[in-house]
Write a protein that holds these residues in place. Structure first.
Motif, PDB file in Angstrom:
ATOM      1  N   TYR A   1      -1.893  12.352  -6.514  1.00  0.00           N
ATOM      2  CA  TYR A   1      -3.114  11.974  -5.806  1.00  0.00           C
ATOM      3  C   TYR A   1      -3.550  10.599  -6.320  1.00  0.00           C
ATOM      4  CZ  TYR A   1      -3.581  16.758  -4.091  1.00  0.00           C
ATOM      5  OH  TYR A   1      -3.365  17.956  -3.456  1.00  0.00           O
ATOM      6  N   VAL A   2      -3.726   9.659  -5.401  1.00  0.00           N
ATOM      7  CA  VAL A   2      -4.111   8.299  -5.759  1.00  0.00           C
ATOM      8  C   VAL A   2      -5.506   8.031  -5.214  1.00  0.00           C
ATOM      9  CG1 VAL A   2      -3.533   5.854  -5.576  1.00  0.00           C
ATOM     10  CG2 VAL A   2      -1.707   7.554  -5.707  1.00  0.00           C
ATOM     11  N   ASP A   3      -6.405   7.597  -6.102  1.00  0.00           N
ATOM     12  CA  ASP A   3      -7.785   7.279  -5.742  1.00  0.00           C
ATOM     13  C   ASP A   3      -7.988   5.778  -5.952  1.00  0.00           C
ATOM     14  OD1 ASP A   3     -10.404   7.324  -5.105  1.00  0.00           O
ATOM     15  OD2 ASP A   3     -11.060   8.605  -6.756  1.00  0.00           O
ATOM     16  N   CYS A   4      -8.382   5.061  -4.892  1.00  0.00           N
ATOM     17  CA  CYS A   4      -8.512   3.603  -4.947  1.00  0.00           C
ATOM     18  C   CYS A   4      -9.941   3.167  -4.640  1.00  0.00           C
ATOM     19  CB  CYS A   4      -7.567   2.940  -3.942  1.00  0.00           C
ATOM     20  SG  CYS A   4      -5.823   3.185  -4.310  1.00  0.00           S
ATOM     21  N   TRP A   5     -10.270   1.950  -5.070  1.00  0.00           N
ATOM     22  CA  TRP A   5     -11.507   1.301  -4.665  1.00  0.00           C
ATOM     23  C   TRP A   5     -11.195  -0.157  -4.344  1.00  0.00           C
ATOM     24  CZ3 TRP A   5     -13.244  -2.895  -7.450  1.00  0.00           C
ATOM     25  CH2 TRP A   5     -12.757  -3.040  -8.755  1.00  0.00           C
TER      26      TRP A   5
ATOM     27  N   ILE B   1      -6.342   0.754   4.255  1.00  0.00           N
ATOM     28  CA  ILE B   1      -6.037   0.808   2.815  1.00  0.00           C
ATOM     29  C   ILE B   1      -5.244   2.065   2.494  1.00  0.00           C
ATOM     30  CG2 ILE B   1      -7.037   1.006   0.507  1.00  0.00           C
ATOM     31  CD1 ILE B   1      -9.263  -0.817   1.375  1.00  0.00           C
ATOM     32  N   ASP B   2      -5.611   3.186   3.078  1.00  0.00           N
ATOM     33  CA  ASP B   2      -4.857   4.424   2.846  1.00  0.00           C
ATOM     34  C   ASP B   2      -3.397   4.250   3.249  1.00  0.00           C
ATOM     35  OD1 ASP B   2      -4.476   7.287   2.346  1.00  0.00           O
ATOM     36  OD2 ASP B   2      -4.295   7.409   4.523  1.00  0.00           O
ATOM     37  N   SER B   3      -3.170   3.647   4.430  1.00  0.00           N
ATOM     38  CA  SER B   3      -1.802   3.437   4.898  1.00  0.00           C
ATOM     39  C   SER B   3      -1.056   2.451   4.008  1.00  0.00           C
ATOM     40  CB  SER B   3      -1.831   2.936   6.342  1.00  0.00           C
ATOM     41  OG  SER B   3      -0.528   2.628   6.797  1.00  0.00           O
ATOM     42  N   GLY B   4      -1.719   1.352   3.624  1.00  0.00           N
ATOM     43  CA  GLY B   4      -1.073   0.348   2.785  1.00  0.00           C
ATOM     44  C   GLY B   4      -0.714   0.883   1.411  1.00  0.00           C
ATOM     45  N   VAL B   5      -1.638   1.635   0.805  1.00  0.00           N
ATOM     46  CA  VAL B   5      -1.368   2.213  -0.522  1.00  0.00           C
ATOM     47  C   VAL B   5      -0.207   3.194  -0.441  1.00  0.00           C
ATOM     48  CG1 VAL B   5      -2.306   3.700  -2.337  1.00  0.00           C
ATOM     49  CG2 VAL B   5      -3.716   1.889  -1.357  1.00  0.00           C
ATOM     50  N   ARG B   6      -0.178   4.001   0.593  1.00  0.00           N
ATOM     51  CA  ARG B   6       0.892   4.986   0.753  1.00  0.00           C
ATOM     52  C   ARG B   6       2.258   4.304   0.859  1.00  0.00           C
ATOM     53  NH1 ARG B   6       0.308  10.187   2.091  1.00  0.00           N
ATOM     54  NH2 ARG B   6      -1.882   9.795   2.649  1.00  0.00           N
ATOM     55  N   ASN B   7       2.324   3.214   1.634  1.00  0.00           N
ATOM     56  CA  ASN B   7       3.599   2.505   1.818  1.00  0.00           C
ATOM     57  C   ASN B   7       4.069   1.841   0.528  1.00  0.00           C
ATOM     58  OD1 ASN B   7       3.668   3.198   4.528  1.00  0.00           O
ATOM     59  ND2 ASN B   7       2.633   1.322   5.187  1.00  0.00           N
ATOM     60  N   VAL B   8       3.134   1.253  -0.216  1.00  0.00           N
ATOM     61  CA  VAL B   8       3.519   0.574  -1.461  1.00  0.00           C
ATOM     62  C   VAL B   8       3.912   1.578  -2.535  1.00  0.00           C
ATOM     63  CG1 VAL B   8       2.696  -0.916  -3.328  1.00  0.00           C
ATOM     64  CG2 VAL B   8       2.125  -1.463  -0.954  1.00  0.00           C
ATOM     65  N   VAL B   9       3.153   2.668  -2.655  1.00  0.00           N
ATOM     66  CA  VAL B   9       3.447   3.692  -3.673  1.00  0.00           C
ATOM     67  C   VAL B   9       4.833   4.288  -3.447  1.00  0.00           C
ATOM     68  CG1 VAL B   9       2.817   6.015  -4.444  1.00  0.00           C
ATOM     69  CG2 VAL B   9       1.068   4.253  -4.231  1.00  0.00           C
TER      70      VAL B   9
ATOM     71  N   VAL C   1     -10.944  -8.752  -0.843  1.00  0.00           N
ATOM     72  CA  VAL C   1     -10.977  -9.549  -2.077  1.00  0.00           C
ATOM     73  C   VAL C   1     -10.208  -8.881  -3.206  1.00  0.00           C
ATOM     74  CG1 VAL C   1     -12.489 -10.584  -3.818  1.00  0.00           C
ATOM     75  CG2 VAL C   1     -13.185 -10.542  -1.410  1.00  0.00           C
ATOM     76  N   ASP C   2     -10.340  -7.571  -3.334  1.00  0.00           N
ATOM     77  CA  ASP C   2      -9.728  -6.893  -4.481  1.00  0.00           C
ATOM     78  C   ASP C   2      -9.448  -5.438  -4.139  1.00  0.00           C
ATOM     79  OD1 ASP C   2      -8.677  -6.829  -6.978  1.00  0.00           O
ATOM     80  OD2 ASP C   2     -10.547  -7.188  -8.058  1.00  0.00           O
ATOM     81  N   VAL C   3      -8.335  -4.930  -4.669  1.00  0.00           N
ATOM     82  CA  VAL C   3      -7.973  -3.514  -4.532  1.00  0.00           C
ATOM     83  C   VAL C   3      -7.493  -3.022  -5.894  1.00  0.00           C
ATOM     84  CG1 VAL C   3      -6.475  -1.818  -3.431  1.00  0.00           C
ATOM     85  CG2 VAL C   3      -7.325  -3.744  -2.104  1.00  0.00           C
ATOM     86  N   HIS C   4      -8.020  -1.893  -6.320  1.00  0.00           N
ATOM     87  CA  HIS C   4      -7.606  -1.330  -7.607  1.00  0.00           C
ATOM     88  C   HIS C   4      -7.389   0.173  -7.480  1.00  0.00           C
ATOM     89  CE1 HIS C   4      -7.977  -4.802 -10.234  1.00  0.00           C
ATOM     90  NE2 HIS C   4      -9.090  -5.109  -9.598  1.00  0.00           N
ATOM     91  N   ILE C   5      -6.444   0.663  -8.269  1.00  0.00           N
ATOM     92  CA  ILE C   5      -6.207   2.105  -8.360  1.00  0.00           C
ATOM     93  C   ILE C   5      -7.143   2.655  -9.424  1.00  0.00           C
ATOM     94  CG2 ILE C   5      -4.531   3.903  -8.933  1.00  0.00           C
ATOM     95  CD1 ILE C   5      -2.346   2.024  -7.920  1.00  0.00           C
ATOM     96  N   LYS C   6      -8.063   3.483  -8.990  1.00  0.00           N
ATOM     97  CA  LYS C   6      -9.057   4.014  -9.912  1.00  0.00           C
ATOM     98  C   LYS C   6      -8.511   5.170 -10.739  1.00  0.00           C
ATOM     99  CE  LYS C   6     -12.508   6.206  -8.053  1.00  0.00           C
ATOM    100  NZ  LYS C   6     -13.786   6.457  -7.336  1.00  0.00           N
ATOM    101  N   ARG C   7      -7.753   6.026 -10.100  1.00  0.00           N
ATOM    102  CA  ARG C   7      -7.273   7.229 -10.787  1.00  0.00           C
ATOM    103  C   ARG C   7      -5.972   7.699 -10.147  1.00  0.00           C
ATOM    104  NH1 ARG C   7     -11.256  10.008  -9.717  1.00  0.00           N
ATOM    105  NH2 ARG C   7     -12.514   9.587 -11.567  1.00  0.00           N
ATOM    106  N   VAL C   8      -5.051   8.144 -11.002  1.00  0.00           N
ATOM    107  CA  VAL C   8      -3.821   8.788 -10.537  1.00  0.00           C
ATOM    108  C   VAL C   8      -3.790  10.182 -11.137  1.00  0.00           C
ATOM    109  CG1 VAL C   8      -1.314   8.746 -10.558  1.00  0.00           C
ATOM    110  CG2 VAL C   8      -2.569   6.615 -10.311  1.00  0.00           C
ATOM    111  N   ASN C   9      -3.791  11.165 -10.282  1.00  0.00           N
ATOM    112  CA  ASN C   9      -3.788  12.555 -10.739  1.00  0.00           C
ATOM    113  C   ASN C   9      -2.513  13.235 -10.261  1.00  0.00           C
ATOM    114  OD1 ASN C   9      -4.665  14.773 -12.058  1.00  0.00           O
ATOM    115  ND2 ASN C   9      -6.210  15.367 -10.570  1.00  0.00           N
TER     116      ASN C   9
END
Length: 323
Positions: free
Chosen positions: A85-89, A118-126, A187-195
């Motif tokens: 589970y990836v949580d981003c801000w 962002i959900d789609s982009g994070v999923r593709n990169v991960v 401007v910025d994207v960060h992974i807040k938590r990986v569970n």
């Protein structure tokens, strides 16, 4: 005079009201869209006192500053087939007001489009990277890792990309499209938590237990080695002490035997016959026990002393007769 003042007020009050309706203020950190009958006719990006057509044009205010975006944790799979589970801000702002208002209208619409993109982009990169790259940035030694853990020879996962580069990759993947389509500057994207997923958790905890068990066995092996070393040193010291003791005892015994031999030799030198007599007694003592039967001839040497003892009374009688 009173009628004149009344007439002036009658003119000024409507003018003031119209002037109030015709002016508006754009605050620092704000921007505005001027709409006329619902259609945008002007875009204001600079702060200050502005004018509009009253009752015809409306002002739609929007933030010019950075806006927050915080997504919900999403379940996705890494390149090495780990479910997480990836949580981003993220932080974003409206850079192209005309394009943003035309496509999305409101900041709420911007938040919604960010949710999807962002959900789609994070999923593709991960999906392109291993789990270790999402949880670590470098291959530097962790605080909880010990020299013993390294000495066990466990193969550690190697960070090839790292979390910072993955976050930058997500940003670069989304930034251009959001700007071109919606006028949004990401401007910025960060992974807040990986569970971890429950199945992955079991695997991770199992690996942690295995590593700690290997360290425990290493400690036990080192303890056993140290115990054997101490026992060896102790036994060596005991053998040294025992050897010195035996050597000292042998020296003392040798000196005593030497003194006995010396005293015996001196006694033998003074009275050899008495020495021979004592030796014969020792032989008799050893040979003539209560359960011993001896058959000897009359000229046997063992009987010489008994014969001499038998002749003593005769010699004594002869001596008295002669006197």
């Amino acid at each position: 005079m009173t009628a004149r003042i009344t007439a002036i007020l009658f003119v000024l009050i409507p003018l003031a009201f119209i002037l109030y309706l015709a002016t508006y203020i754009v605050q620092e950190g704000e921007q505005a869209v001027i709409t006329q009958f619902g259609k945008p006719v002007a875009y204001v990006t600079e702060p200050g006192l502005k004018f509009r057509i009253p009752l015809v044009q409306a002002v739609q205010r929007m933030e010019k500053r950075l806006l927050p975006w915080d997504g919900a944790p999403e379940n996705m799979q890494t390149r090495d087939k780990k479910r997480i589970y990836v949580d981003c801000w993220a932080r974003w702002k409206v850079s192209d007001l005309s394009k943003f208002y035309t496509t999305l209208r409101t900041e709420r619409g911007g938040q919604k489009i960010l949710d999807d993109n962002i959900d789609s982009g994070v999923r593709n990169v991960v999906a392109k990277h291993n789990l270790i790259d999402l949880v670590r940035t470098t291959n530097e030694k962790l605080m909880y890792e010990s020299d013993e853990l390294e000495s066990t020879g466990i193969n550690r996962d190697v960070v090839k990309t790292g979390r910072e580069r993955i976050e930058n990759e997500i940003l670069m993947t989304l930034k251009a499209d959001l700007m071109d389509q919606y006028g949004i500057e990401l401007v910025d994207v960060h992974i807040k938590r990986v569970n971890y997923d429950d199945q992955v958790k079991a695997t991770v905890y199992g690996r942690m237990r295995s590593e700690r068990e290997m360290v425990a066995r290493l400690f036990e092996s080192e303890a056993e080695e140290e115990r054997n070393r101490i026992k060896g040193l102790t036994q060596k010291e005991l053998d040294t002490i025992d050897g010195k003791m035996k050597q000292k005892a042998a020296e003392i015994r040798g000196k005593a035997d030497a003194e006995v031999i010396q005293l015996t030799a001196e006694a033998y030198g003074r009275n050899p016959e008495f020495f021979v007599f004592l030796k014969k007694l020792e032989v008799y003592k050893a040979a003539m026990k209560s359960d011993t039967n001896l058959i000897l001839s009359t000229d046997n040497e063992l009987l010489s002393l008994l014969k001499s003892m038998d002749e003593l009374p005769r010699r004594k009688e002869n001596a008295e007769v002669e006197e």
